[in-house]
Design a protein around this motif. Structure first.
Motif, PDB file in Angstrom:
ATOM      1  N   TYR A   1       0.816  -1.213   0.000  1.00 30.98           N
ATOM      2  CA  TYR A   1       0.000   0.000   0.000  1.00 30.98           C
ATOM      3  C   TYR A   1       0.854   1.269   0.000  1.00 30.98           C
ATOM      4  O   TYR A   1       0.327   2.371  -0.198  1.00 30.98           O
ATOM      5  CB  TYR A   1      -0.961  -0.006   1.194  1.00 30.98           C
ATOM      6  CG  TYR A   1      -0.336   0.278   2.534  1.00 30.98           C
ATOM      7  CD1 TYR A   1      -0.327   1.575   3.062  1.00 30.98           C
ATOM      8  CD2 TYR A   1       0.243  -0.742   3.291  1.00 30.98           C
ATOM      9  CE1 TYR A   1       0.244   1.838   4.289  1.00 30.98           C
ATOM     10  CE2 TYR A   1       0.814  -0.479   4.524  1.00 30.98           C
ATOM     11  CZ  TYR A   1       0.809   0.806   5.019  1.00 30.98           C
ATOM     12  OH  TYR A   1       1.373   1.071   6.239  1.00 30.98           O
ATOM     13  N   LEU A   2       2.169   1.119   0.224  1.00 28.49           N
ATOM     14  CA  LEU A   2       3.076   2.258   0.174  1.00 28.49           C
ATOM     15  C   LEU A   2       3.820   2.328  -1.158  1.00 28.49           C
ATOM     16  O   LEU A   2       4.782   3.077  -1.308  1.00 28.49           O
ATOM     17  CB  LEU A   2       4.084   2.187   1.327  1.00 28.49           C
ATOM     18  CG  LEU A   2       3.514   2.324   2.738  1.00 28.49           C
ATOM     19  CD1 LEU A   2       4.606   2.130   3.774  1.00 28.49           C
ATOM     20  CD2 LEU A   2       2.826   3.674   2.932  1.00 28.49           C
ATOM     21  N   THR A   3       3.376   1.545  -2.122  1.00 24.69           N
ATOM     22  CA  THR A   3       3.969   1.515  -3.461  1.00 24.69           C
ATOM     23  C   THR A   3       2.938   2.006  -4.470  1.00 24.69           C
ATOM     24  O   THR A   3       1.772   1.630  -4.405  1.00 24.69           O
ATOM     25  CB  THR A   3       4.413   0.089  -3.826  1.00 24.69           C
ATOM     26  OG1 THR A   3       5.332  -0.381  -2.843  1.00 24.69           O
ATOM     27  CG2 THR A   3       5.085   0.061  -5.188  1.00 24.69           C
ATOM     28  N   GLY A   4       3.373   2.856  -5.368  1.00 22.45           N
ATOM     29  CA  GLY A   4       2.436   3.391  -6.357  1.00 22.45           C
ATOM     30  C   GLY A   4       3.118   3.707  -7.669  1.00 22.45           C
ATOM     31  O   GLY A   4       4.344   3.634  -7.792  1.00 22.45           O
ATOM     32  N   GLY A   5       2.308   4.060  -8.659  1.00 24.30           N
ATOM     33  CA  GLY A   5       2.855   4.394  -9.966  1.00 24.30           C
ATOM     34  C   GLY A   5       2.155   5.591 -10.564  1.00 24.30           C
ATOM     35  O   GLY A   5       0.931   5.739 -10.441  1.00 24.30           O
ATOM     36  N   LYS A   6       2.921   6.463 -11.172  1.00 22.99           N
ATOM     37  CA  LYS A   6       2.363   7.585 -11.922  1.00 22.99           C
ATOM     38  C   LYS A   6       2.415   7.225 -13.400  1.00 22.99           C
ATOM     39  O   LYS A   6       3.496   6.998 -13.960  1.00 22.99           O
ATOM     40  CB  LYS A   6       3.163   8.862 -11.662  1.00 22.99           C
ATOM     41  CG  LYS A   6       2.729  10.044 -12.522  1.00 22.99           C
ATOM     42  CD  LYS A   6       3.679  11.211 -12.374  1.00 22.99           C
ATOM     43  CE  LYS A   6       3.430  12.271 -13.422  1.00 22.99           C
ATOM     44  NZ  LYS A   6       3.659  11.784 -14.804  1.00 22.99           N
ATOM     45  N   ASP A   7       1.257   7.123 -14.020  1.00 26.87           N
ATOM     46  CA  ASP A   7       1.132   6.753 -15.434  1.00 26.87           C
ATOM     47  C   ASP A   7       1.662   5.351 -15.716  1.00 26.87           C
ATOM     48  O   ASP A   7       2.083   5.049 -16.841  1.00 26.87           O
ATOM     49  CB  ASP A   7       1.842   7.775 -16.332  1.00 26.87           C
ATOM     50  CG  ASP A   7       1.221   9.161 -16.231  1.00 26.87           C
ATOM     51  OD1 ASP A   7      -0.007   9.252 -16.313  1.00 26.87           O
ATOM     52  OD2 ASP A   7       1.971  10.137 -16.055  1.00 26.87           O
ATOM     53  N   CYS A   8       1.674   4.518 -14.687  1.00 26.92           N
ATOM     54  CA  CYS A   8       2.067   3.117 -14.845  1.00 26.92           C
ATOM     55  C   CYS A   8       1.566   2.330 -13.646  1.00 26.92           C
ATOM     56  O   CYS A   8       1.197   2.922 -12.627  1.00 26.92           O
ATOM     57  CB  CYS A   8       3.590   2.967 -14.977  1.00 26.92           C
ATOM     58  SG  CYS A   8       4.508   3.441 -13.479  1.00 26.92           S
ATOM     59  N   SER A   9       1.548   1.020 -13.779  1.00 27.70           N
ATOM     60  CA  SER A   9       1.139   0.164 -12.671  1.00 27.70           C
ATOM     61  C   SER A   9       2.377  -0.341 -11.941  1.00 27.70           C
ATOM     62  O   SER A   9       3.359  -0.733 -12.588  1.00 27.70           O
ATOM     63  CB  SER A   9       0.325  -1.027 -13.200  1.00 27.70           C
ATOM     64  OG  SER A   9       0.172  -2.003 -12.194  1.00 27.70           O
ATOM     65  N   PRO A  10       2.366  -0.348 -10.612  1.00 29.71           N
ATOM     66  CA  PRO A  10       3.526  -0.860  -9.867  1.00 29.71           C
ATOM     67  C   PRO A  10       3.856  -2.311 -10.232  1.00 29.71           C
ATOM     68  O   PRO A  10       5.031  -2.696 -10.205  1.00 29.71           O
ATOM     69  CB  PRO A  10       3.081  -0.754  -8.403  1.00 29.71           C
ATOM     70  CG  PRO A  10       2.050   0.313  -8.395  1.00 29.71           C
ATOM     71  CD  PRO A  10       1.328   0.178  -9.707  1.00 29.71           C
ATOM     72  N   ASP A  11       2.851  -3.082 -10.604  1.00 30.62           N
ATOM     73  CA  ASP A  11       3.059  -4.497 -10.919  1.00 30.62           C
ATOM     74  C   ASP A  11       3.716  -4.712 -12.277  1.00 30.62           C
ATOM     75  O   ASP A  11       4.416  -5.710 -12.479  1.00 30.62           O
ATOM     76  CB  ASP A  11       1.722  -5.251 -10.881  1.00 30.62           C
ATOM     77  CG  ASP A  11       1.108  -5.278  -9.488  1.00 30.62           C
ATOM     78  OD1 ASP A  11       1.876  -5.251  -8.510  1.00 30.62           O
ATOM     79  OD2 ASP A  11      -0.129  -5.301  -9.393  1.00 30.62           O
ATOM     80  N   THR A  12       3.497  -3.775 -13.202  1.00 31.98           N
ATOM     81  CA  THR A  12       4.013  -3.963 -14.568  1.00 31.98           C
ATOM     82  C   THR A  12       4.872  -2.786 -15.031  1.00 31.98           C
ATOM     83  O   THR A  12       5.042  -2.572 -16.222  1.00 31.98           O
ATOM     84  CB  THR A  12       2.847  -4.156 -15.553  1.00 31.98           C
ATOM     85  OG1 THR A  12       1.964  -3.011 -15.480  1.00 31.98           O
ATOM     86  CG2 THR A  12       2.066  -5.423 -15.232  1.00 31.98           C
TER      87      THR A  12
END
Length: 314
Positions: free
Chosen positions: A33-44
């Motif tokens: 929950y402390l991981t995120g992405g701007k204009d992308c997904s954290p998983d990919t």
């Protein structure tokens, strides 16, 4: 305290990028929950970064940018707030159209957020570039966010950003503009109203033409040079609206006597710089000379409690 530090990666390749992404997502250091992405997904994120490079045939050269926003252990704040500050930092214009993966780490005494930026812009394929002026702007925006959340704001860790704010002083054609920028920034955080702001600018030797009829504010230097607030960088931090917002924040954070003490301490420090014959800066660039200088620290220590550092404002 928030310190922005860009990391020079020795292995700036696809392999190095994947390693960096895996590092900042390490579950021993952060939480999902402390991981995120701007204009992308954290998983990919890794795959998306590569796809963007392939779309624009920009697979050579620097693959990613890694920077960290670190906070002092003395800041009594939760990882969730630090993560939110990191997310908001990415709203700065320098990150526009760049994919960014970020994660707040909690494995050290100090909370910090890692950012991995794709080196290729996903809209037009331009490669990442960051000028000294833009870097300064990012740091200033980080400080603004810290101030908004009630965190400590300082110049940075000892030895880091030593010349922060001084880069323009080497250019004689630009130095007066940077000196004006510093004056406006200081008065912005030492004033509780438009009238106080104008009075404080006058103390630093500037005339201020601020009327309701005109959209922009015009500053005039001691030797007659004129400059509008829309030309200060970044312009969104010096609009009339931004200044009024700062004045309201000052009312909440400090009383009038504290802010007056802040201004007096600044004037005292300027006097010290002006009288110092060894100062390499022109006496009219005293605020520039104060940026990152040990004399500023000594001046603060000698008059401790008088207010310039009421929120450790730079």
């Amino acid at each position: 305290m928030a310190v922005i530090e860009f990391i020079n990666a020795s292995n700036n390749t696809y392999k190095g990028m994947k390693r960096a992404i895996n590092y900042i997502k390490n579950p021993l250091k952060t939480a999902e929950y402390l991981t995120g992405g701007k204009d992308c997904s954290p998983d990919t994120a890794y795959e998306e970064f590569i796809m963007t490079k392939q779309n624009f045939n920009k697979e050579k050269g620097r693959q990613f940018i890694h920077f960290i926003q670190s906070f002092s252990p003395n800041d009594k704040v939760t990882p969730e707030v630090i993560n939110e500050i990191g997310k908001r930092l990415l709203e700065h214009e320098v990150f526009k159209d760049f994919q960014v993966l970020y994660a707040t780490h909690t494995d050290k005494e100090h909370l910090h957020t890692h950012f991995i930026i794709n080196s290729v812009r996903f809209t037009k394929g331009y490669k990442w570039q960051l000028s000294k002026e833009q870097l300064e702007s990012v740091k200033e925006y980080s400080d603004e966010l810290c101030k908004e959340y009630g965190l400590i704001v300082v110049d940075g860790e000892k030895g880091k950003h030593k010349n922060r704010g001084e880069y323009r002083a080497t250019d004689k054609k630009q130095s007066w503009k940077y000196e004006l920028y510093l004056a406006v920034k200081h008065c912005k955080w030492c004033s509780r109203s438009k009238n106080e702001f104008i009075k404080n600018m006058n103390k630093l030797g500037y005339k201020v033409d601020w009327t309701d009829e005109r959209k922009y504010i015009t500053f005039t230097t001691f030797d007659g040079k004129k400059y509008r607030n829309r030309k200060l960088y970044p312009p969104e931090q010096f609009t009339k609206e931004a200044l009024f917002k700062a004045f309201e924040l000052n009312k909440q954070k400090a009383d009038k006597k504290q802010l007056e003490a802040s201004m007096e301490l600044l004037l005292t420090a300027i006097g010290m710089i002006s009288k110092d014959n060894s100062n390499k800066y022109n006496s009219r660039l005293s605020l520039t000379a104060l940026e990152g200088q040990a004399k500023k620290e000594r001046a603060i220590e000698e008059t401790k409690g008088r207010g310039l550092n009421w929120e450790n404002e730079k």
